[in-house]
Motif scaffolding. Structure first.
Motif, PDB file in Angstrom:
ATOM      1  N   GLY A 150       0.829  -1.218   0.000  1.00 22.89           N
ATOM      2  CA  GLY A 150       0.000   0.000   0.000  1.00 22.89           C
ATOM      3  C   GLY A 150       0.851   1.250   0.000  1.00 22.89           C
ATOM      4  O   GLY A 150       0.443   2.306   0.496  1.00 22.89           O
ATOM      5  N   GLU A 151       2.053   1.156  -0.555  1.00 23.70           N
ATOM      6  CA  GLU A 151       3.001   2.283  -0.592  1.00 23.70           C
ATOM      7  C   GLU A 151       2.685   3.193  -1.780  1.00 23.70           C
ATOM      8  O   GLU A 151       3.282   3.081  -2.865  1.00 23.70           O
ATOM      9  N   PHE A 152       1.745   4.093  -1.586  1.00 26.19           N
ATOM     10  CA  PHE A 152       1.316   4.964  -2.683  1.00 26.19           C
ATOM     11  C   PHE A 152       2.437   5.900  -3.148  1.00 26.19           C
ATOM     12  O   PHE A 152       2.687   6.059  -4.350  1.00 26.19           O
ATOM     13  N   LEU A 153       3.153   6.533  -2.205  1.00 25.85           N
ATOM     14  CA  LEU A 153       4.194   7.508  -2.573  1.00 25.85           C
ATOM     15  C   LEU A 153       5.326   6.844  -3.348  1.00 25.85           C
ATOM     16  O   LEU A 153       5.786   7.369  -4.372  1.00 25.85           O
ATOM     17  N   SER A 154       5.780   5.667  -2.868  1.00 28.42           N
ATOM     18  CA  SER A 154       6.852   4.960  -3.578  1.00 28.42           C
ATOM     19  C   SER A 154       6.388   4.557  -4.964  1.00 28.42           C
ATOM     20  O   SER A 154       7.133   4.655  -5.951  1.00 28.42           O
ATOM     21  N   GLY A 155       5.126   4.094  -5.051  1.00 26.81           N
ATOM     22  CA  GLY A 155       4.581   3.712  -6.348  1.00 26.81           C
ATOM     23  C   GLY A 155       4.488   4.885  -7.298  1.00 26.81           C
ATOM     24  O   GLY A 155       4.767   4.751  -8.506  1.00 26.81           O
ATOM     25  N   ALA A 156       4.080   6.045  -6.763  1.00 28.39           N
ATOM     26  CA  ALA A 156       3.981   7.250  -7.608  1.00 28.39           C
ATOM     27  C   ALA A 156       5.357   7.655  -8.127  1.00 28.39           C
ATOM     28  O   ALA A 156       5.504   8.107  -9.282  1.00 28.39           O
ATOM     29  N   GLN A 157       6.398   7.515  -7.298  1.00 23.24           N
ATOM     30  CA  GLN A 157       7.766   7.842  -7.733  1.00 23.24           C
ATOM     31  C   GLN A 157       8.211   6.907  -8.866  1.00 23.24           C
ATOM     32  O   GLN A 157       8.836   7.333  -9.842  1.00 23.24           O
ATOM     33  N   ILE A 158       7.869   5.624  -8.724  1.00 23.80           N
ATOM     34  CA  ILE A 158       8.218   4.660  -9.776  1.00 23.80           C
ATOM     35  C   ILE A 158       7.443   4.983 -11.050  1.00 23.80           C
ATOM     36  O   ILE A 158       7.969   4.867 -12.173  1.00 23.80           O
TER      37      ILE A 158
END
Length: 868
Positions: A150-158
């Motif tokens: 559920g890591e939204f910020l890390s996913g958005a960076q990727i």
């Protein structure tokens, strides 16, 4: 000579050997690159099948000097990850002299595949720090870990990296990003991506629907499915799997209307969807709707399969309709599915549960070519349900002889048979098997074992099983408490609450009802009130099982005001509710109110049961309402089709005995359809004692002694009979006989609850000079000083009622009522003593004995002297 040398050269070329000429000698040299292709071929083969034998080439690779070959190392890394997991793969990765993006992606994928998502993201950061540029596979793997965490910020960076690298149109990355945004509850971003990725193909739609289903967002998944249909995207088999999951979810949540709505947008129904809908109706006991769905399915031209018929047979079983089950059985034969194992198992279960005999169930079972554990378990459980426990054990042995190993449900069923038979030998045999096969790790088996031991009276063994269980649940403790209550061990049942709290298990309405029943059995008003408060706070007050237990509790504690209040709060009182009220009114001496409550019960349309009439006949016996009691007894079969049991005949004999109709009572004993026991003989003997009928009393005493020569109650009733009839010498002789034979009755005990603590009292000699004895001696002196008639106990003991009374006077606040519970009938001496005490002690003293309540106040008792 030349020809021989030429042959040697060719041979060495074929073996991959280089030659170096020194003089007349040829020196062979090995080339490692000749072996590289062989190693690669072996590693690729083993990688495709995850064969750990492929790692045997690691050592030869090093020996021939290929340990620096990156391509070989990447293949070895993949094989290590597949065969030995993340730690071994990471160790090999760290020792690799060279690494490329394939190396990093392989290790990253291993972390993600083994759910090491946090470590995967840390590894992804190390990769970026090493200067490696990720490809679409690396990014997709990292995104899956972000989605799982559920890591939204890390996913958005990727996602930003995906855009920078120009990989956004990639379908794999697109579907992975859809999954991420859906699970992170970002529907706007997900819908934007859905429109962008290949114009929203079926894979993208299904991915997003799948994510919503897995996240439990059923409504959103359904809405997206509708949008997919409207967008003209035709679902594939994976979409239908998710659709079936939604239909099944709504069915399990008892929302069949929504389940039907889910299936309506589907243009083509198949047998799986129809069967899911039919199964959903069956799960919700909507049998008529299930049958209608089956008919609609046939009309649509789709043929039902074995699972469809199994569901329909289960529907017949759920409503115990043998006729419906037989109709589906005929359909099964018509379509040629009678040999199907799934259908056969459903038929065995249906016949065992719906039929009055086991014949058809056994016939179907014997027709199954290779019965599995479900077949055998259905058969064995059917025999247990029909009360054929011995036969069930024979079948259990036959099952094992056939090589079919029992599962947890089979073992639980057999333990249930042990509990019914109260066979501790069989219980211990099955327990031994459970330990050998390590089946005790299954909580259902553990719970059944606890129930079998507790039901057989082996409470210590039940506790031992509980202590050995890896996990305990609500059923564990509820079963134990219920069994302890059945055996009268109410105090131990209440101690179960402490163990539940230690395991952080909260009470539900069923366990709460058991604990209220235990408090009622002991007459513990304070404990009962605490449980009542818990029921209100937990929202169980509206549950009939809890409400009925509250009526029973307050009735057993003699507080009919609270019992009435609890009864009035029940929305729809059932038979148990009315029985609790009638029984409570009877035991507290409010006979006319009890009979009036029965009339109200009939007017409300609630049918009485055998316990209702037991209370009514007892009420008439206590109120000397002979004719009315006889009317109630004979109306049981005539009007209500209720067959009287032995306890009803005991009450009838007591009713006739109190009405001086002793010979008629004896005639009832001789003509009743049961073999007389000592209880019914002692009941009439007590009536003979009351009316001074010595000849009949002696005859009854002789019959009792034939049944149980060591019963001390007979030797206690006889002296009283002789003395009341004017034969004191015979009374003395009988008492002497008691002493010679060393007969002792079970110890008479009293107990009280004071400030949530339990105090137990037993009769003892007057040798102690403690505070209780001093208070008791003061009360006796006060009785004598006031000139009231008082006679010392013949046995020179303080009776338990007297000790409890003295303790109550000392411990309870002034003017507070003193409640005493007793495990036997109150004796004449103590009844007189308490009556006299209340003439000068301004308190209400309540004594609950084995049969009724005695309310003492101002020198009078509610029983008006008829304490027996």
């Amino acid at each position: 000579m030349v020809r021989k040398e030429e042959k040697e050269k060719q041979s060495m070329r074929g073996k991959g050997v280089k030659r170096k000429v020194i003089g007349h000698f040829i020196e062979p040299t090995f080339s490692p690159f000749r072996f590289r292709e062989t190693f690669l071929h072996l590693l690729c083969l083993c990688n495709s099948q995850s064969l750990q034998e492929g790692l045997c080439v690691h050592s030869p690779i090093i020996k021939v000097g290929l340990q620096h070959d990156l391509y070989l190392n990447n293949n070895l890394l993949s094989l290590y990850a597949k065969c030995f997991g993340v730690p071994q793969a990471r160790h090999f990765f760290d020792e690799m002299p060279h690494k490329d993006i394939v190396s990093w992606t392989t290790l990253l994928s291993a972390h993600t595949r083994n759910n090491h998502h946090l470590e995967a993201l840390q590894l992804f950061g190390l990769m970026l720090g090493s200067g490696q540029c990720p490809n679409e596979f690396t990014l997709s793997t990292a995104l899956r870990s972000c989605s799982a965490l559920g890591e939204f910020l890390s996913g958005a960076q990727i996602h930003a990296s995906v855009v920078k690298l120009g990989l956004e149109p990639d379908p794999v990355l697109g579907t992975t990003l859809l999954d991420l945004y859906t699970k992170c509850d970002c529907p706007v971003e997900a819908h934007k991506l859905l429109a962008f990725v290949k114009d929203g193909d079926v894979v993208s739609w299904t991915t997003m629907i799948s994510s919503l289903v897995e996240s439990g967002k059923w409504s959103e998944a359904l809405q997206l499915y509708v949008e997919m249909i409207e967008a003209g995207v035709y679902p594939n088999e994976f979409t239908f799997v998710k659709l079936l999951a939604i239909v099944d979810m709504y069915a399990k949540c008892r929302r069949m209307e929504d389940a039907i709505k889910v299936s309506n947008p589907t243009t083509e129904y198949d047998v799986c969807l129809w069967t899911t809908i039919i199964s959903g109706f069956v799960q919700n006991l909507q049998v008529r709707e299930a049958v209608n769905a089956f008919l609609d399915m046939e009309l649509s031209g789709i043929l039902p399969n074995n699972f469809t018929y199994a569901s329909l047979l289960n529907a017949s079983t759920s409503v115990l309709s043998l006729e419906l089950g037989e109709q589906f059985h005929s359909r099964v034969i018509m379509v040629g599915l009678e040999d199907d194992l799934c259908v056969g198992n459903a038929l065995v279960d249906m016949y065992m549960k719906c039929s009055h005999t086991t014949t058809n169930g056994v016939k179907v079972f014997r027709g199954i070519a290779s019965p599995n554990v479900i077949s055998w378990t259905s058969l064995v459980a059917g025999f247990v349900e029909h009360g054929l426990e011995e036969e069930s054990f024979q079948l259990f042995a036959e099952m094992q002889a056939a090589g079919v190993q029992p599962n947890s449900f089979t073992l639980s069923t057999m333990l249930g048979a042990c509990s019914k038979m109260k066979s501790l030998t069989q219980t211990m045999k099955i327990h031994g098997r459970i330990i050998k096969t390590k089946a005790d790790i299954d909580i259902a088996v553990g719970n059944a074992l606890v129930d079998a031991y507790a039901g057989g009276g082996m409470a210590d063994e039940a506790w031992s099983v509980i202590c050995m269980m890896n996990h305990r649940d609500l059923i564990t403790y509820t079963c134990l408490a219920a069994r302890l209550n059945q055996r009268g061990d109410h105090e131990m049942a209440l101690k179960v609450i402490t163990h539940m709290c230690s395991d952080e298990i909260k009470m539900d309405e069923f366990s709460l009802a058991s604990f209220l029943s235990a408090a009622a059995g002991l007459g513990f008003m304070e404990t009962g009130k605490q449980l009542h408060c818990y029921s209100v706070k937990s929202g169980f007050k509206r549950c009939n099982s809890v409400s009925n237990s509250l009526v029973h509790l307050y009735s057993k504690c003699g507080s009919m005001h609270n019992a009435f209040k609890a009864f009035k709060e029940i929305n729809e009182p059932d038979t148990v509710s009315w029985n609790g009220l009638i029984s409570g009114l009877t035991s507290t001496g409010r006979i006319s109110d009890a009979l009036a409550a029965f009339d109200d019960m009939r007017l409300s349309g609630v049918k009485p049961d055998s316990f209702t009439f037991l209370s009514l006949i007892f009420a008439c016996s206590q109120g000397n309402l002979l004719n009315l009691g006889l009317d109630y007894f004979y109306s049981m079969e005539k009007t209500y089709d209720i067959t009287p049991k032995l306890e009803h005949f005991v009450c009838l004999v007591d009713l006739l005995g109190r009405g001086s109709r002793l010979e008629e009572a004896m005639g009832v004993i001789e003509t009743m359809p049961f073999k007389p026991d000592s209880v019914i003989y002692k009941t009439l003997l007590n009536a003979c004692n009351l009316h001074g009928n010595v000849p009949l009393g002696e005859d009854l005493a002789r019959k009792c002694l034939e049944l149980d020569p060591s019963d001390p109650a007979i030797y206690l009733l006889l002296p009283s009979l002789y003395e009341n009839a004017g034969f004191p010498d015979l009374g003395d002789k009988t008492r002497k006989l008691i002493r010679e034979r060393g007969l002792r009755r079970s110890p008479r005990q009293c107990w009280m609850e004071v400030r949530s603590k339990i105090y137990l009292f037993s009769a003892r000699e007057k040798i102690d000079k403690d505070e209780i004895n001093e208070k008791l001696e003061f009360l006796i002196s006060e009785i004598k000083n006031r000139g009231y008639p008082y006679q010392e106990n013949e046995d020179k003991l303080y009776h338990s009622e007297q000790l409890a009374l003295a303790f109550g006077v000392l411990s309870l606040p002034t003017m507070a009522p003193i409640s005493i519970n007793k495990n036997s009938f109150i004796c004449t001496h103590c009844h007189s003593f308490i009556t006299l005490v209340t003439q000068f002690v301004d308190r209400e003293i309540i004594v609950r004995d084995r049969k009724r309540f005695h309310f003492f106040k101002d020198g009078q008792c509610s029983c008006r002297g008829g304490q027996t």
